[in-house]
Write a protein that holds these residues in place. Structure first.
Motif, PDB file in Angstrom:
ATOM      1  N   UNK A   1       0.763  -1.221  -0.017  1.00 49.30           N
ATOM      2  CA  UNK A   1      -0.012   0.159  -0.148  1.00 49.30           C
ATOM      3  C   UNK A   1       0.760   1.166   0.128  1.00 49.30           C
ATOM      4  N   UNK A   2       2.126   1.111  -0.323  1.00 46.86           N
ATOM      5  CA  UNK A   2       3.055   2.225  -0.267  1.00 46.86           C
ATOM      6  C   UNK A   2       2.513   3.467  -1.018  1.00 46.86           C
ATOM      7  N   UNK A   3       2.441   4.502  -0.210  1.00 50.82           N
ATOM      8  CA  UNK A   3       1.805   5.870  -0.749  1.00 50.82           C
ATOM      9  C   UNK A   3       0.558   6.136  -0.854  1.00 50.82           C
ATOM     10  N   UNK A   4      -0.451   4.732  -0.778  1.00 52.35           N
ATOM     11  CA  UNK A   4      -1.858   5.070  -1.038  1.00 52.35           C
ATOM     12  C   UNK A   4      -2.593   5.766   0.104  1.00 52.35           C
ATOM     13  N   UNK A   5      -3.341   6.926  -0.179  1.00 56.08           N
ATOM     14  CA  UNK A   5      -4.029   7.529   1.059  1.00 56.08           C
ATOM     15  C   UNK A   5      -5.216   6.770   1.326  1.00 56.08           C
ATOM     16  N   UNK A   6      -5.593   6.301   2.574  1.00 58.44           N
ATOM     17  CA  UNK A   6      -6.565   5.612   2.992  1.00 58.44           C
ATOM     18  C   UNK A   6      -7.344   6.268   3.963  1.00 58.44           C
ATOM     19  N   UNK A   7      -8.698   6.575   3.905  1.00 63.05           N
ATOM     20  CA  UNK A   7      -9.499   7.309   4.633  1.00 63.05           C
ATOM     21  C   UNK A   7     -10.084   6.161   5.912  1.00 63.05           C
ATOM     22  N   UNK A   8     -10.416   7.012   6.949  1.00 64.88           N
ATOM     23  CA  UNK A   8     -10.994   6.028   7.919  1.00 64.88           C
ATOM     24  C   UNK A   8     -12.423   6.595   8.742  1.00 64.88           C
ATOM     25  N   UNK A   9     -13.127   5.751   8.668  1.00 65.23           N
ATOM     26  CA  UNK A   9     -14.585   6.128   9.488  1.00 65.23           C
ATOM     27  C   UNK A   9     -13.970   6.506  11.018  1.00 65.23           C
ATOM     28  N   UNK A  10     -14.688   7.363  11.558  1.00 63.46           N
ATOM     29  CA  UNK A  10     -14.215   8.030  12.939  1.00 63.46           C
ATOM     30  C   UNK A  10     -14.553   7.094  14.148  1.00 63.46           C
ATOM     31  N   UNK A  11     -14.196   5.957  13.868  1.00 61.59           N
ATOM     32  CA  UNK A  11     -13.962   5.075  15.053  1.00 61.59           C
ATOM     33  C   UNK A  11     -12.690   4.606  15.190  1.00 61.59           C
ATOM     34  N   UNK A  12     -11.669   4.838  14.046  1.00 54.54           N
ATOM     35  CA  UNK A  12     -10.462   4.169  14.148  1.00 54.54           C
ATOM     36  C   UNK A  12      -9.519   5.135  14.964  1.00 54.54           C
ATOM     37  N   UNK A  13      -8.814   4.754  15.806  1.00 56.29           N
ATOM     38  CA  UNK A  13      -7.899   5.622  16.638  1.00 56.29           C
ATOM     39  C   UNK A  13      -6.629   5.641  15.920  1.00 56.29           C
ATOM     40  N   UNK A  14      -5.994   7.019  15.501  1.00 58.80           N
ATOM     41  CA  UNK A  14      -4.757   7.547  14.937  1.00 58.80           C
ATOM     42  C   UNK A  14      -4.015   8.458  15.862  1.00 58.80           C
ATOM     43  N   UNK A  15      -2.748   7.904  16.153  1.00 62.28           N
ATOM     44  CA  UNK A  15      -2.077   8.705  16.918  1.00 62.28           C
ATOM     45  C   UNK A  15      -1.920  10.171  16.741  1.00 62.28           C
TER      46      UNK A  15
END
Length: 559
Positions: free
Chosen positions: A139-153
């Motif tokens: 997935x090198x360089x692929x922008x991925x969006x997340x539903x607002x349930x996933x924690x991202x530091x």
């Protein structure tokens, strides 16, 4: 309500009450993260509020040609372009960040923006490729969006609750706030992905549309008369606007499938423990009898395969004991695709036995609207023309499945939901006030009886499937009770000239009356129509491959 009245720019007056003030401040903070050069003016917002379809030509007027060329590519093409040096991770990330910024301003679909963090990550990936001559992962360089349930530091997770703003799921512990990655987020980063935004969802997650007290409502960008679906509605809307080529959502009652069908994209809901749910925020987390699944939504069927197979390749069961130790079985994909011809590019039945598909024309409770009925007929025509077989599917009553499933979701009497609401004092949104009003929890004996009833329904459904020899929310909720693998593909769009309501139709019951009266050919015109393709538990590979075959059949029908 127009977007500009919900999302206040920094410096505007806040509302008076505490929870409203917190929501207003959060909206302003989110907008402040959009670079000044990407801001739309009042005239642009007015035009967007009065436009029926915000996709393609409308949003593209705010993008440069080179940005359009990037965001209209599929995920597989993007990672290939970066790996081969035709694109840089920074170029791709900036294009998606800008498109997402515009999408949010015209469609109200983001909860969290971290473009600076994403661009820094993209630069690090470009440096890695330049220094080592190899990519970090598939997935090198692929922008991925997340539903607002996933924690991202480094970023917040509100999950639509005002009381969760700037906390860790309502907990103010500084050791946790902004310091946790969901396991699946860590896996995405290890695979080389770039994370850049988190998308809108409904308060509590328990709704088939997307509205909360923080940012208001997210509409369907393909047809703003309609809902984008829920609960992963922001993902569906952002993808339809090409602000994301692929993203993660969750599904406990149709939440990755409804938005995909409503917004004209693809999705896959796996059996609940095929991907990790560790450290993912959730509603009613103690209800695990019928657990939520992490699923994938994307603009292409290939994007679903890329992300799902890549995540499973990390062996998530080694870090999350709840994940089934089941590798991605490409052999099942290849064998299934071979039934559509000698190559995966052909949708016609090959030398091996053709597919045998069951069609559920109605669940017997809510009759599909004319565009959906036409979509089902198109699927049948397409797959039969390709040499595959279709039979009518009449399983055990899905009314039972819906009743049992909803009973589990409301078994705690709404106590978990109200505990989160009490953190800020915000009220339930109107759509949820009846089903989630505070009441006594279900008794243990009743809970156990429902468990047995659900078990027996699963057995009866399996028996019917075996005997047949086949491959409204009730259409999706039954699949959650069964925990089956499901793919959604787009089929067609509503057409006011073809999809006329039958004035002589006799509704099945009061719910069907309400559903039938809601259909207006003029209002629904242009809305996407999708279908879900269902396989058994842990048959994600087969479900995906059949989805590709059916989608290819539909494309050949158009030729």
């Amino acid at each position: 309500m127009p977007f500009r009245n919900l999302l206040k720019y920094p410096g505007e007056a806040s509302d008076n009450s505490s929870w409203e003030a917190k929501a207003s401040a959060k909206r302003a903070a989110t907008l402040a993260k959009i670079p000044a050069g990407w801001r739309l003016d009042e005239q642009d917002l007015d035009r967007a509020a009065n436009e029926r379809d915000l996709t393609r030509s409308f949003i593209n007027q705010h993008l440069l040609p080179e940005e359009i060329a990037i965001v209209e590519q599929g995920s597989v093409s993007l990672v290939e372009g970066i790996r081969e040096g035709r694109l840089s991770a920074v170029q791709v990330t900036r294009a998606f960040c800008k498109t997402a910024a515009v999408a949010h301003q015209i469609n109200n679909c983001l909860h969290e923006i971290f473009f600076d963090q994403a661009l820094q990550r993209a630069q690090e990936l470009d440096n890695h490729l330049a220094s080592h001559g190899t990519v970090l992962g598939p997935l090198h360089g692929l922008p991925i969006s997340l539903k607002d349930q996933f924690h991202v530091k480094g970023n917040a997770t509100s999950m639509g609750y005002i009381g969760w703003i700037d906390t860790y799921e309502g907990n103010p512990d500084p050791n946790l706030v902004f310091n946790v990655n969901s396991q699946v987020v860590t896996e995405l980063l290890a695979l080389g992905a770039v994370l850049y935004c988190k998308t809108s969802l409904p308060q509590t997650l328990m709704l088939g549309e997307t509205v909360n007290n923080i940012i208001g409502r997210t509409l369907n960008p393909v047809n703003q008369n309609l809902s984008c679906g829920g609960s992963s509605g922001g993902e569906g809307a952002l993808s339809a606007l090409h602000g994301s080529s692929v993203g993660l959502g969750t599904d406990i009652g149709g939440s990755v499938r409804i938005p995909a069908a409503f917004c004209g994209i693809f999705s896959l809901k796996p059996t609940h423990n095929r991907l990790s749910y560790r450290d993912v925020a959730n509603a009613i987390p103690g209800q695990t009898t019928y657990a939520s699944s992490v699923g994938v939504l994307g603009n292409t069927i290939e994007a679903i395969h890329l992300v799902l197979s890549s995540l499973i390749s990390t062996k998530p069961w080694l870090r999350d004991p709840n994940v089934a130790p089941l590798p991605w079985r490409q052999g099942i994909v290849d064998e299934t695709l071979s039934r559509a011809g000698k190559t995966s590019r052909s949708a016609s039945a090959g030398e091996k036995r053709p597919l045998k598909l069951g069609i559920l024309w109605t669940d017997g409770v809510v009759t599909p609207h004319p565009p959906v009925a036409r979509g089902l007929h198109l699927v049948v025509e397409a797959v039969e023309r390709a040499g595959h077989k279709v039979v009518t599917w009449t399983p055990p009553s899905q009314t039972t499945a819906k009743r049992v499933h909803i009973s589990f979701l409301t078994a705690d009497g709404g106590h978990d939901i109200h505990r989160q609401l009490d953190l800020s004092g915000e009220p339930l949104i109107p759509q949820l006030r009846d089903p989630f009003c505070l009441r006594d929890p279900m008794s243990l004996l009743e809970y156990q009886a429902l468990t047995i009833e659900g078990r027996d329904y699963e057995a009866a459904y399996s028996d019917y499937w075996n005997e047949t020899s086949n491959a409204e929310d009730a259409y999706t909720e039954a699949i959650n009770l069964l925990d089956y693998s499901t793919v959604v593909i787009p089929v067609t769009k509503a057409d006011k000239n073809q999809d006329l309501a039958d004035e002589n139709y006799v509704p099945l019951d009061e719910l069907d009356v309400k559903n039938w009266r809601a259909y207006d050919p003029e209002i629904y015109d242009g809305a996407p129509v999708g279908v879900q393709i269902v396989a058994r538990k842990y048959e994600e590979e087969k479900a995906w491959a059949i989805g590709k075959i059916v989608y290819d059949c539909l494309r050949e029908l158009e030729v």
